[in-house]
Design an enzyme around this catalytic site. Structure first.
Site: not given
Ligand code: NAD
Length: 422
Positions: A112
């Site tokens: 990571k």
């Molecule tokens: P992203 O940046 O596209 O979206 C994150 C969302 O969370 C945004 O809407 C943001 O406004 C919101 N957010 C941030 N802080 C917040 C808070 N305190 N309370 C509520 N909402 C909040 O990110 P993503 O890619 O969707 O990732 C989200 C989660 O999913 C993370 O934990 C990431 O590690 C996990 N994840 C993502 C992927 C992927 O392929 N995108 C894969 C595995 C895991």
């Protein structure tokens, strides 16, 4: 309604990741030497690097790339841009990647990366400069056979395109397999953008069958409306589920009759937030977790479900699209209360699985159809869910410990077979 963030009082997530590992190691009766090896990351790189800002002044940023374990293949894991990134957070996320790749049985280890920055405060040119210099700084570690970054919070296909281009410029030829989550035009995969949410929905299908809670008509609350959360909302609405609440970092919206994800996404695209969406009540990011619903999808950040709010969670299924949203104390409380948790390393593994497909396609310069991708993803997610659920039943442990047991056993086997060098 007031919004407060439980992250401030939450435990260090590196300690959480190690505690989760310890619980599985105990159940597996893992050799003490192997426990010591798997409990810590193998490699950690910290970089402090300069970026010239638009007004001409030089800013220095700190970033990390950490490889937890590479016994089963190259390290794999995203790059996060966030003002609260810490080395411990990146350590935890790298360890989770090792288990995630193992739980879906793809030939990768875990890694990571992260940069301490609020990217919303940067111009596009500054963001590109930061990305290119960070890529250069971590280039001793990364490469298609060594360590393959991908998008995570606040990074996207454009950031991956800059990373791939920077790495390729250093080598003098195009190396698409160095990162995944790229735009389709330069070696990205069909289906990658939706993969995390799609994989989560496949695991929800399995959980809904196991618990006999049909997805059609199920009320769903989603914290975080980014890549994972907004696409999960879309796909679940397609299944007939009712999306009663969604939120982003500015707050949340709530309507018991259901929100139309397409209209919410259009509103967010125009206003930068879901807040203010017409015809919905507002709800805070802590309240959204405790709403009356069948399915809760945390899709934002870590440490959202803690010992404080776990007794008040009303959902029957928690599908962890986010990484690390639940603390170990909360896990036990949810388990005792009969709430079925689909743990992050299983629930959101669709993203890394299609990243793996992207990497395979890049290495072969042969690209698959979207239906082949989704079918292969479905097969892998179903198999992973079944092996974790069977482990959970066999040992009477919650799904997280079961997922860890499946994953840790695979990594332990690979590590043992390879032996200790020298
Ligand atoms: P992203 O940046 O596209 O979206 C994150 C969302 O969370 C945004 O809407 C943001 O406004 C919101 N957010 C941030 N802080 C917040 C808070 N305190 N309370 C509520 N909402 C909040 O990110 P993503 O890619 O969707 O990732 C989200 C989660 O999913 C993370 O934990 C990431 O590690 C996990 N994840 C993502 C992927 C992927 O392929 N995108 C894969 C595995 C895991």
């Amino acid at each position: 309604m007031a919004s407060s963030n439980p992250v401030a009082e939450a435990p260090n997530i590196w300690a959480v990741a190690q505690a989760q590992f310890d619980a599985a190691a105990e159940q597996l009766d893992l050799d003490p030497g192997l426990r010591r090896v798997l409990r810590v990351p193998q490699r950690e790189l910290t970089v402090n690097f300069p970026v010239t800002m638009d007004d001409g002044h030089v800013e220095v940023f700190t970033g990390y790339r950490i490889q937890h374990n590479v016994s089963r293949g190259p390290a794999k894991g995203g790059i996060r841009y966030h003002q609260d990134v810490t080395r411990d957070e990146v350590r935890a996320l790298s360890m989770w990647m090792t288990w995630k790749c193992a739980v879906v049985n793809i030939p990768y280890g875990g890694g990571k990366g992260g940069v301490i920055v609020d990217p919303k405060k940067l111009s596009m040119r500054e963001l590109e400069g930061l990305t290119r210099r960070f890529t250069t700084e971590i280039s001793p570690l990364i490469g298609p056979d060594r360590d393959i970054p991908a998008p995570d919070v606040n990074t996207n296909a454009q950031v991956m395109a800059w990373m791939m281009d920077t790495f390729s410029m250093h080598r003098g030829y195009t190396i698409p397999g160095v990162v995944t989550g790229k735009p389709i035009a330069i070696g990205g995969s069909l289906g990658r953008n939706e993969a995390t949410a799609r994989g989560a929905v496949y695991t929800l299908h399995q959980a809904s069958r196991t618990l006999d809670i049909p997805l059609a008509g199920a009320r769903v609350s989603i914290q975080g409306y980014g890549n994972a959360g907004s696409i999960a909302a879309d796909l679940l609405a397609d299944e007939g589920a009712v999306i009663v609440a969604v939120s982003d970092s500015s707050g949340g919206i709530y309507n018991t009759k259901g929100l139309d994800p397409a209209r919410v996404s259009a509103w967010k695209a125009e206003h930068g937030t879901v807040v203010g969406f017409p015809g919905a009540d507002s709800v805070s990011n802590t309240e959204i977790l405790e709403l009356d619903c069948e399915i809760l999808v945390p899709a934002a950040l870590e440490n959202q479900i803690t010992a404080q709010n776990a007794p008040r969670i009303q959902a029957r299924i928690v599908a962890e699209a986010a990484n690390g949203p639940t603390t170990p104390e909360a896990d036990q409380i949810l388990y005792d209360r009969g709430v079925f948790v689909i743990p992050d390393i299983l629930c959101n593994a669709g993203g890394v699985t299609v990243s793996y497909f992207e990497w395979v396609q890049d290495m072969q310069s042969f690209f698959w159809t979207e239906s082949r991708i989704n079918e292969s993803l479905h097969e892998i997610m179903d198999r992973a869910f079944e092996s974790v659920h069977a482990m959970s039943e066999r040992h009477s442990v919650h799904m997280r410990t079961a997922a860890y047991m499946v994953a840790v056993a695979r990594v332990a086997e690979a590590t043992t077979l390879r032996g200790l060098y020298p």
